[in-house]
Design a protein around this motif. Sequence first.
Motif, PDB file in Angstrom:
ATOM      1  N   SER A 256      -8.835  -1.938   2.332  1.00  0.00           N
ATOM      2  CA  SER A 256      -8.532  -0.804   1.466  1.00  0.00           C
ATOM      3  C   SER A 256      -8.836   0.505   2.178  1.00  0.00           C
ATOM      4  N   GLU A 300      -3.410   3.629   2.258  1.00  0.00           N
ATOM      5  CA  GLU A 300      -2.811   2.309   2.408  1.00  0.00           C
ATOM      6  C   GLU A 300      -1.294   2.416   2.540  1.00  0.00           C
ATOM      7  N   SER A 302       1.989   0.463   1.803  1.00  0.00           N
ATOM      8  CA  SER A 302       2.513  -0.652   1.017  1.00  0.00           C
ATOM      9  C   SER A 302       3.780  -1.265   1.609  1.00  0.00           C
ATOM     10  N   ASN A 306      -1.031  -5.679   4.716  1.00  0.00           N
ATOM     11  CA  ASN A 306      -2.331  -5.243   5.274  1.00  0.00           C
ATOM     12  C   ASN A 306      -2.179  -3.988   6.128  1.00  0.00           C
ATOM     13  N   LEU A 308      -2.295   0.284   6.901  1.00  0.00           N
ATOM     14  CA  LEU A 308      -3.088   1.492   6.676  1.00  0.00           C
ATOM     15  C   LEU A 308      -2.564   2.585   7.591  1.00  0.00           C
TER      16      LEU A 308
END
Length: 342
Positions: A256, A300, A302, A306, A308
Motif C-alpha cells: 500500500s 498506488e 491500479s 502490485n 506503486l
Amino acid sequence: MGYRVAVIGATGNVGREMLSILAEREFPVDQVVALASERSIGREVSFGDNDILRIQELASFDFKGIDIVLSSPGAKVSAVHSPRAAKAGAVVIDNTSHFRMDPDVPLVVPEVNPQAIAQFTRKGIIANPNCSTIQMVVALKPLHDLAKIRRVVVSTYQSVSGGGKEAMDELFNQTRAVYVNDPIVKEKFTKQIAFNVIPHIDSFMDDGSTKEEWKMVVETKKILDPSIKVIAHCVRVPVFIGHAEMVNIEFERPISAGEARAALKRAPGVAVVDHRQDEGYVTPVEVAGEDSVYVSRIREDSTIENGLSMWVAADNLRKGAALNTVQIAEALVKGGYLKKAA
C-alpha cells in the motif's frame, strides 16, 4: 593524524562540490591536493571557508603517499589516471562512467549496498554510479526490502548541470537570447534547451535507447538486484540543478501507499514530503544544496498488479555525485579499510 586526499577534476562542477563537502563534513584530512589538466595549472579553488588550493597538473602528479583519490575528470582521463593512482597505493573513488560495469570494481551507494565496498581490493577502485541511478536506488532500496521489486519504469527530468558547466552556460545564454531576440546558439545540446525539453542524454545505442537510459538499467541491476527489470526514459529539462524522476514500480506482492511511505520515512538518506495538496511535494529548485533524496506523490497504481508510483528529486551534483563519493570515503574510514597515514 588524517588522510592525504587528491581530487581529480577539481575545477569542474563536481570537483568543486567534492572539495566543499569534504570540508563541510570535516573529513579527516592532513593534506588535500587539487588536480586538473595542464590548462588549469595555477588556478585556485576553495577548500572550506578559509583554505585556497592551487591546481596541480594531473598528468605529472606522483600519487605515492596519497591515501584516497576522488576522481571526476571525464571517463577517458579517468581510464588513464585512476589505475595509475591505485597502483601507487591510493584507494580511488571514481565518479566517471568508465569503471562502473567492470566486474572487479564495486559500484556503491552507501545507503543501498555498503557491503560491496570491500571488493575494492581487486583493483583499488570503487565506482560512483550515475547521478540519476543513485537517487532512484536510494528510494527503491527500502521498498525492495519490504516487497521485492519485479519491474521499474522510470522517466527522468534531468537538469543541465549533469552536462557540466558548459551545459549550464548554454541554458543561461539561450534563455537570455530568447528574451533579447538574439539567435539561439546550440553547442552542448542537440536542440534548443531553453524553454524546451530534450528526450536525448548521451549517445544513441543500437536498440534505440540512449546510453544514459542504458546506465540506469544496468547500474540498478548491479547495485540493487540483477533480477529487477528496468526501462528508463531520460529527458533533459531547462533546470540548472536538481534531477527529478517519476518512478513506477511493480512488486511481487501487494504494497500500500501507506506501507511504502512508512518504509521510506525510516530509510537513511530519504526525506518524505508527501501531502496531497498544493505545494505538498518537492521540486528540483528546492533540492539544490540538499543532501537527501526527496520522495513525494506516493500512490498506488491500479493499472498493474502490485503497482506503486512516486516522484523522486535530488541535487545531482551533491547526492548524485560529490556527496555519494565522499560518503564512500567515509565508509572506507569507518570500516577500517584504510590505514591512517603515518
